[in-house]
Design a protein around this motif. Structure first.
Motif, PDB file in Angstrom:
ATOM      1  N   MET A 230       0.855  -1.186   0.000  1.00  0.00           N
ATOM      2  CA  MET A 230       0.000   0.000   0.000  1.00  0.00           C
ATOM      3  C   MET A 230       0.890   1.235   0.000  1.00  0.00           C
ATOM      4  SD  MET A 230      -3.010   0.974   2.769  1.00  0.00           S
ATOM      5  CE  MET A 230      -4.279  -0.046   2.065  1.00  0.00           C
ATOM      6  N   THR A 231       0.655   2.126  -0.946  1.00  0.00           N
ATOM      7  CA  THR A 231       1.461   3.344  -1.039  1.00  0.00           C
ATOM      8  C   THR A 231       0.996   4.366   0.005  1.00  0.00           C
ATOM      9  OG1 THR A 231      -0.004   4.471  -2.596  1.00  0.00           O
ATOM     10  CG2 THR A 231       1.680   2.982  -3.528  1.00  0.00           C
ATOM     11  N   GLN A 232       1.850   5.378   0.217  1.00  0.00           N
ATOM     12  CA  GLN A 232       1.482   6.440   1.150  1.00  0.00           C
ATOM     13  C   GLN A 232       0.205   7.143   0.693  1.00  0.00           C
ATOM     14  OE1 GLN A 232       4.449   8.681   3.287  1.00  0.00           O
ATOM     15  NE2 GLN A 232       3.736  10.554   2.321  1.00  0.00           N
ATOM     16  N   ASP A 233       0.076   7.398  -0.588  1.00  0.00           N
ATOM     17  CA  ASP A 233      -1.141   8.052  -1.094  1.00  0.00           C
ATOM     18  C   ASP A 233      -2.374   7.184  -0.846  1.00  0.00           C
ATOM     19  OD1 ASP A 233       0.144  10.329  -1.930  1.00  0.00           O
ATOM     20  OD2 ASP A 233       0.376   9.658  -4.006  1.00  0.00           O
ATOM     21  N   GLU A 234      -2.246   5.870  -0.983  1.00  0.00           N
ATOM     22  CA  GLU A 234      -3.374   4.969  -0.724  1.00  0.00           C
ATOM     23  C   GLU A 234      -3.762   4.988   0.754  1.00  0.00           C
ATOM     24  OE1 GLU A 234      -2.755   1.639  -4.264  1.00  0.00           O
ATOM     25  OE2 GLU A 234      -1.638   1.453  -2.389  1.00  0.00           O
ATOM     26  N   VAL A 235      -2.769   5.082   1.634  1.00  0.00           N
ATOM     27  CA  VAL A 235      -3.044   5.192   3.071  1.00  0.00           C
ATOM     28  C   VAL A 235      -3.829   6.467   3.348  1.00  0.00           C
ATOM     29  CG1 VAL A 235      -2.013   5.460   5.360  1.00  0.00           C
ATOM     30  CG2 VAL A 235      -1.028   3.828   3.736  1.00  0.00           C
ATOM     31  N   LEU A 236      -3.360   7.583   2.813  1.00  0.00           N
ATOM     32  CA  LEU A 236      -4.041   8.861   3.032  1.00  0.00           C
ATOM     33  C   LEU A 236      -5.426   8.870   2.405  1.00  0.00           C
ATOM     34  CD1 LEU A 236      -1.081  11.348   2.575  1.00  0.00           C
ATOM     35  CD2 LEU A 236      -2.065  10.458   4.694  1.00  0.00           C
ATOM     36  N   ASP A 237      -5.578   8.181   1.274  1.00  0.00           N
ATOM     37  CA  ASP A 237      -6.900   8.065   0.662  1.00  0.00           C
ATOM     38  C   ASP A 237      -7.870   7.334   1.583  1.00  0.00           C
ATOM     39  OD1 ASP A 237      -6.177   9.456  -1.597  1.00  0.00           O
ATOM     40  OD2 ASP A 237      -5.862   7.648  -2.834  1.00  0.00           O
ATOM     41  N   GLU A 238      -7.383   6.333   2.322  1.00  0.00           N
ATOM     42  CA  GLU A 238      -8.237   5.625   3.284  1.00  0.00           C
ATOM     43  C   GLU A 238      -8.702   6.587   4.378  1.00  0.00           C
ATOM     44  OE1 GLU A 238      -9.485   2.711   3.041  1.00  0.00           O
ATOM     45  OE2 GLU A 238      -8.121   1.414   1.921  1.00  0.00           O
ATOM     46  N   PHE A 239      -7.803   7.441   4.862  1.00  0.00           N
ATOM     47  CA  PHE A 239      -8.165   8.414   5.888  1.00  0.00           C
ATOM     48  C   PHE A 239      -9.137   9.448   5.325  1.00  0.00           C
ATOM     49  CE2 PHE A 239      -4.995   6.417   8.363  1.00  0.00           C
ATOM     50  CZ  PHE A 239      -5.128   6.855   9.668  1.00  0.00           C
ATOM     51  N   ARG A 240      -8.879   9.917   4.111  1.00  0.00           N
ATOM     52  CA  ARG A 240      -9.787  10.895   3.492  1.00  0.00           C
ATOM     53  C   ARG A 240     -11.176  10.298   3.285  1.00  0.00           C
ATOM     54  NH1 ARG A 240      -5.152  11.775   0.119  1.00  0.00           N
ATOM     55  NH2 ARG A 240      -4.083  13.683   0.760  1.00  0.00           N
ATOM     56  N   ALA A 241     -11.219   9.070   2.779  1.00  0.00           N
ATOM     57  CA  ALA A 241     -12.509   8.428   2.504  1.00  0.00           C
ATOM     58  C   ALA A 241     -13.318   8.224   3.777  1.00  0.00           C
ATOM     59  CB  ALA A 241     -12.288   7.088   1.800  1.00  0.00           C
ATOM     60  N   ALA A 242     -12.635   8.057   4.901  1.00  0.00           N
ATOM     61  CA  ALA A 242     -13.313   7.886   6.186  1.00  0.00           C
ATOM     62  C   ALA A 242     -13.656   9.221   6.838  1.00  0.00           C
ATOM     63  CB  ALA A 242     -12.429   7.067   7.127  1.00  0.00           C
ATOM     64  N   GLY A 243     -13.280  10.334   6.210  1.00  0.00           N
ATOM     65  CA  GLY A 243     -13.504  11.647   6.818  1.00  0.00           C
ATOM     66  C   GLY A 243     -12.598  11.888   8.002  1.00  0.00           C
TER      67      GLY A 243
ATOM     68  N   CYS B 142       3.862   1.934  12.976  1.00  0.00           N
ATOM     69  CA  CYS B 142       2.706   2.816  13.110  1.00  0.00           C
ATOM     70  C   CYS B 142       2.042   2.963  11.749  1.00  0.00           C
ATOM     71  CB  CYS B 142       3.095   4.180  13.665  1.00  0.00           C
ATOM     72  SG  CYS B 142       4.192   5.137  12.613  1.00  0.00           S
ATOM     73  N   LEU B 143       0.777   3.328  11.782  1.00  0.00           N
ATOM     74  CA  LEU B 143       0.081   3.600  10.534  1.00  0.00           C
ATOM     75  C   LEU B 143       0.613   4.881   9.917  1.00  0.00           C
ATOM     76  CD1 LEU B 143      -3.582   2.699  11.517  1.00  0.00           C
ATOM     77  CD2 LEU B 143      -1.974   1.320  10.185  1.00  0.00           C
ATOM     78  N   ILE B 144       0.667   5.945  10.707  1.00  0.00           N
ATOM     79  CA  ILE B 144       1.147   7.237  10.195  1.00  0.00           C
ATOM     80  C   ILE B 144       2.136   7.850  11.176  1.00  0.00           C
ATOM     81  CG2 ILE B 144       0.501   9.596   9.549  1.00  0.00           C
ATOM     82  CD1 ILE B 144      -2.089   8.521   8.457  1.00  0.00           C
ATOM     83  N   ASP B 145       3.285   8.243  10.642  1.00  0.00           N
ATOM     84  CA  ASP B 145       4.280   8.999  11.397  1.00  0.00           C
ATOM     85  C   ASP B 145       4.187  10.434  10.898  1.00  0.00           C
ATOM     86  OD1 ASP B 145       6.496  10.288  12.397  1.00  0.00           O
ATOM     87  OD2 ASP B 145       7.916   8.729  11.821  1.00  0.00           O
ATOM     88  N   ARG B 146       3.571  11.288  11.701  1.00  0.00           N
ATOM     89  CA  ARG B 146       3.374  12.672  11.266  1.00  0.00           C
ATOM     90  C   ARG B 146       4.536  13.572  11.667  1.00  0.00           C
ATOM     91  NH1 ARG B 146      -1.569  15.728  13.189  1.00  0.00           N
ATOM     92  NH2 ARG B 146      -0.122  17.459  13.218  1.00  0.00           N
ATOM     93  N   SER B 147       5.623  12.966  12.208  1.00  0.00           N
ATOM     94  CA  SER B 147       6.802  13.739  12.595  1.00  0.00           C
ATOM     95  C   SER B 147       7.807  13.858  11.455  1.00  0.00           C
ATOM     96  CB  SER B 147       7.485  13.079  13.800  1.00  0.00           C
ATOM     97  OG  SER B 147       8.259  11.957  13.402  1.00  0.00           O
TER      98      SER B 147
ATOM     99  N   ALA C 153       6.576   2.625   9.099  1.00  0.00           N
ATOM    100  CA  ALA C 153       5.310   3.362   9.043  1.00  0.00           C
ATOM    101  C   ALA C 153       4.696   3.161   7.670  1.00  0.00           C
ATOM    102  CB  ALA C 153       5.542   4.847   9.298  1.00  0.00           C
ATOM    103  N   LEU C 154       3.362   3.093   7.628  1.00  0.00           N
ATOM    104  CA  LEU C 154       2.699   3.027   6.330  1.00  0.00           C
ATOM    105  C   LEU C 154       2.805   4.345   5.594  1.00  0.00           C
ATOM    106  CD1 LEU C 154      -0.655   1.044   6.637  1.00  0.00           C
ATOM    107  CD2 LEU C 154       1.507   0.338   5.617  1.00  0.00           C
ATOM    108  N   ALA C 155       2.755   5.450   6.339  1.00  0.00           N
ATOM    109  CA  ALA C 155       2.879   6.774   5.735  1.00  0.00           C
ATOM    110  C   ALA C 155       3.696   7.650   6.667  1.00  0.00           C
ATOM    111  CB  ALA C 155       1.504   7.397   5.502  1.00  0.00           C
ATOM    112  N   THR C 156       4.617   8.414   6.086  1.00  0.00           N
ATOM    113  CA  THR C 156       5.424   9.365   6.854  1.00  0.00           C
ATOM    114  C   THR C 156       5.138  10.750   6.306  1.00  0.00           C
ATOM    115  OG1 THR C 156       7.141   7.705   7.240  1.00  0.00           O
ATOM    116  CG2 THR C 156       7.765  10.012   7.539  1.00  0.00           C
ATOM    117  N   LEU C 157       4.569  11.587   7.162  1.00  0.00           N
ATOM    118  CA  LEU C 157       4.180  12.945   6.774  1.00  0.00           C
ATOM    119  C   LEU C 157       4.982  13.951   7.590  1.00  0.00           C
ATOM    120  CD1 LEU C 157       0.308  12.416   6.913  1.00  0.00           C
ATOM    121  CD2 LEU C 157       1.834  12.078   4.958  1.00  0.00           C
ATOM    122  N   ASP C 158       5.160  15.128   7.050  1.00  0.00           N
ATOM    123  CA  ASP C 158       5.838  16.192   7.775  1.00  0.00           C
ATOM    124  C   ASP C 158       4.810  17.291   8.028  1.00  0.00           C
ATOM    125  OD1 ASP C 158       7.669  17.775   9.004  1.00  0.00           O
ATOM    126  OD2 ASP C 158       8.975  18.017   7.266  1.00  0.00           O
TER     127      ASP C 158
END
Length: 197
Positions: free
Chosen positions: A1-14, A144-149, A161-166
């Motif tokens: 699963m790509t980072q964009d696909e992970v974020l799409d799951e969060f977006r789709a869930a609101g 972790c699912l998302i590392d926002r650090s 992490a499935l997705a690493t965001l800054d």
């Protein structure tokens, strides 16, 4: 699963929210990940945790026990453990300190991974890892699912992490003007059950 696909799951869930949020750490942010909106959907949670389990196995090898910090990481910890064929446990605060309770016991030879939902500063991860170290077993890493650090939060062990965001976070007394102009809300769970905010 790509980072964009992970974020799409969060977006789709609101679950990818914008505004002015007080995070569990006390820091402020213009972005909040309301992961419980994701976890209320078992199918979506299964997709994410299956992808996380695959990353865990690729990095750390087989896992016997998954330990997660309560409250927010219990669901992804359980589902990731299910995907790994491992036991699932969680730590919760007892006198302000994370500890295993409820008859949870880590076998001495168990390979243990900590699973978090979202890492921001790494505080709850470090506290959870400290509790695991007191219980025995062989701590092999964290996930972790998302590392926002942006990968900067030091938790003291190797992690995936499935997705690493800054996503920028700010002290309350150093807000950018556009954030200061919005009323703050505190959607997190750290202050529940008498735990320190």
């Amino acid at each position: 699963m790509t980072q964009d696909e992970v974020l799409d799951e969060f977006r789709a869930a609101g679950a990818l929210l914008e505004g002015h949020f007080i995070l569990s750490s006390g820091l402020r942010s213009s972005v909040f990940l309301q992961k419980m909106a994701v976890f209320q959907d078992p199918v979506r949670t299964e997709r994410l945790c299956a992808a996380l389990a695959a990353k865990i196995v690729a990095r750390f090898g087989p896992v016997d026990v998954v330990v997660s910090p309560a409250v927010g990481a219990i669901v992804p910890g359980y589902e990731t453990a299910r995907q790994l064929g491992a036991r699932s446990m969680f730590v919760e605060r007892e006198n302000g300190v994370f500890a295993l309770r409820r008859m949870f016991k880590i076998p001495a030879d168990a390979r243990v991974v900590m699973v978090e939902d979202v890492i921001t500063t790494g505080l709850s991860s470090r506290e959870c890892l400290e509790a695991i170290r007191h219980e025995g077993g062989r701590l092999v890493g964290a996930a972790c699912l998302i590392d926002r650090s942006g990968g900067r939060a030091d938790i003291g062990v190797d992690r995936v992490a499935l997705a690493t965001l800054d996503i920028p976070n700010y002290p309350a007394d150093a807000l950018p003007p556009e954030l200061a102009a919005i009323p703050a809300v505190k959607p997190g769970s750290r202050s529940l059950g008498g735990a320190p905010a």
